[in-house]
Motif scaffolding. Structure first.
Motif, mmCIF file in Angstrom:
data_model
loop_
_atom_site.group_PDB
_atom_site.id
_atom_site.type_symbol
_atom_site.label_atom_id
_atom_site.label_comp_id
_atom_site.label_asym_id
_atom_site.label_seq_id
_atom_site.Cartn_x
_atom_site.Cartn_y
_atom_site.Cartn_z
ATOM 1 N N GLU A 165 0.839 -1.176 0.000
ATOM 2 C CA GLU A 165 0.000 0.000 0.000
ATOM 3 C C GLU A 165 0.886 1.241 0.000
ATOM 4 O OE1 GLU A 165 -3.145 1.726 3.157
ATOM 5 O OE2 GLU A 165 -3.296 -0.415 2.711
ATOM 6 N N LYS A 166 0.441 2.290 -0.687
ATOM 7 C CA LYS A 166 1.217 3.530 -0.701
ATOM 8 C C LYS A 166 1.285 4.101 0.709
ATOM 9 C CE LYS A 166 0.366 4.931 -5.429
ATOM 10 N NZ LYS A 166 -0.132 5.971 -6.312
ATOM 11 N N PRO A 167 2.406 4.730 1.082
ATOM 12 C CA PRO A 167 2.526 5.276 2.436
ATOM 13 C C PRO A 167 1.515 6.393 2.675
ATOM 14 C CG PRO A 167 4.557 5.624 1.158
ATOM 15 C CD PRO A 167 3.589 4.913 0.286
ATOM 16 N N LYS A 168 1.003 6.418 3.899
ATOM 17 C CA LYS A 168 0.019 7.430 4.304
ATOM 18 C C LYS A 168 0.687 8.485 5.163
ATOM 19 C CE LYS A 168 -3.441 5.150 2.502
ATOM 20 N NZ LYS A 168 -3.898 5.560 1.215
ATOM 21 N N CYS A 169 0.034 9.632 5.284
ATOM 22 C CA CYS A 169 0.541 10.729 6.114
ATOM 23 C C CYS A 169 0.722 10.242 7.541
ATOM 24 C CB CYS A 169 -0.425 11.902 6.060
ATOM 25 S SG CYS A 169 -0.115 13.183 7.283
ATOM 26 N N GLY A 170 -0.308 9.669 8.132
ATOM 27 C CA GLY A 170 -0.197 9.084 9.467
ATOM 28 C C GLY A 170 -0.273 10.056 10.619
ATOM 29 N N ALA A 171 -0.453 11.358 10.358
ATOM 30 C CA ALA A 171 -0.556 12.327 11.445
ATOM 31 C C ALA A 171 -1.898 12.155 12.149
ATOM 32 C CB ALA A 171 -0.424 13.745 10.907
ATOM 33 N N LYS A 172 -1.915 12.375 13.460
ATOM 34 C CA LYS A 172 -3.150 12.254 14.220
ATOM 35 C C LYS A 172 -4.057 13.423 13.867
ATOM 36 C CE LYS A 172 -4.749 11.227 18.821
ATOM 37 N NZ LYS A 172 -4.397 11.111 20.229
ATOM 38 N N THR A 173 -5.338 13.131 13.649
ATOM 39 C CA THR A 173 -6.270 14.200 13.281
ATOM 40 C C THR A 173 -6.535 15.090 14.478
ATOM 41 O OG1 THR A 173 -8.173 12.802 13.740
ATOM 42 C CG2 THR A 173 -7.351 12.821 11.478
ATOM 43 N N ARG A 204 0.642 17.928 3.209
ATOM 44 C CA ARG A 204 0.756 19.379 3.331
ATOM 45 C C ARG A 204 -0.078 19.909 4.492
ATOM 46 N NH1 ARG A 204 -2.654 23.220 1.379
ATOM 47 N NH2 ARG A 204 -3.731 21.667 0.143
ATOM 48 N N LEU A 205 -1.228 19.295 4.742
ATOM 49 C CA LEU A 205 -2.116 19.773 5.796
ATOM 50 C C LEU A 205 -1.567 19.509 7.198
ATOM 51 C CD1 LEU A 205 -5.495 18.563 4.269
ATOM 52 C CD2 LEU A 205 -4.486 20.853 4.151
ATOM 53 N N HIS A 206 -0.636 18.584 7.324
ATOM 54 C CA HIS A 206 -0.090 18.232 8.636
ATOM 55 C C HIS A 206 1.399 18.555 8.754
ATOM 56 C CE1 HIS A 206 -3.800 15.725 8.646
ATOM 57 N NE2 HIS A 206 -3.871 16.297 9.830
ATOM 58 N N GLY A 207 1.833 19.617 8.071
ATOM 59 C CA GLY A 207 3.195 20.110 8.235
ATOM 60 C C GLY A 207 4.227 19.472 7.338
ATOM 61 N N GLY A 208 3.777 18.775 6.308
ATOM 62 C CA GLY A 208 4.715 18.103 5.413
ATOM 63 C C GLY A 208 5.521 19.035 4.541
ATOM 64 N N ASN A 209 5.170 20.317 4.519
ATOM 65 C CA ASN A 209 5.872 21.269 3.667
ATOM 66 C C ASN A 209 6.700 22.258 4.489
ATOM 67 O OD1 ASN A 209 6.352 21.677 0.982
ATOM 68 N ND2 ASN A 209 4.861 23.300 0.756
#
Length: 189
Positions: A3-11, A37-42
């Motif tokens: 499976e492609k890797p997921k962001c995994g950040a807690k909502t 991007r929504l969880h600080g990936g950038n």
């Protein structure tokens, strides 16, 4: 199929044990690595982390393709490594010398940062120090010289045994050994 890797950040939802299911790196220049991007990936830290992960993956691919052979002579291999490390240190010194007065540059919000060339040079100096200190501590040159002397003695003993086996003794045997000793010294430098 993986499976492609997921962001995994807690909502952010209160008391939620849910994790972001967006693709890792979604909306960033490094897809497949880190948070979305929504969880600080950038952010800057995530960009650095992603670059390190990407470089590590590339190195692993290259290493897997290499035909690695065991080191039979670690003393010589360490001496060769020292030569490469010192050459790298000189190359990075040349890069720093070309910078002139531009050793620092202005970052975001006026923060001053060292240029990457300076950091590379510092690391190269540290590595050169480590390798050269190891060589000095282990007396590599002395060990290599003793190994070469042992090889020459074995060769001379074999020649002497061969001469004795065919009946050459006395002045002729001494003359042969002297010629061999001169040739061995010439070859060893």
């Amino acid at each position: 199929m993986s499976e492609k890797p997921k962001c995994g950040a807690k909502t952010r939802q209160e008391d939620s044990k849910e994790f972001c299911t967006l693709a890792a790196g979604w909306g960033t220049p490094h897809p497949g690595i880190g948070h979305c991007r929504l969880h600080g990936g950038n952010t800057g830290g995530q960009k650095i982390k992603a670059a390190k992960i990407k470089a590590d993956r590339e190195v692993q691919v290259v290493l897997a393709e290499l035909d690695v052979t065991p080191v039979d002579d670690p003393l010589t291999a360490l001496s060769q490594l020292a030569g490469q490390v010192v050459a790298w240190q000189k190359a990075t010194a040349a890069l720093v010398n070309r910078l002139g007065d531009e050793i620092r540059y202005e970052g975001h919000a006026g923060a001053e940062q060292l240029r990457a060339e300076v950091q590379m040079y510092e690391r190269a100096m540290d590595r050169a120090n480590t390798v050269l200190s190891t060589i000095a501590r282990l007396d590599i040159d002395g060990r290599l010289a003793r190994i070469e002397e042992s090889k020459a003695k074995l060769l001379m003993d074999a020649v002497q045994a061969g001469l004795a086996a065919i009946g050459i003794t006395g002045d002729q045997a001494v003359k042969v050994k002297q010629v061999m000793a001169r040739k061995l010294r010439a070859v060893s430098g």
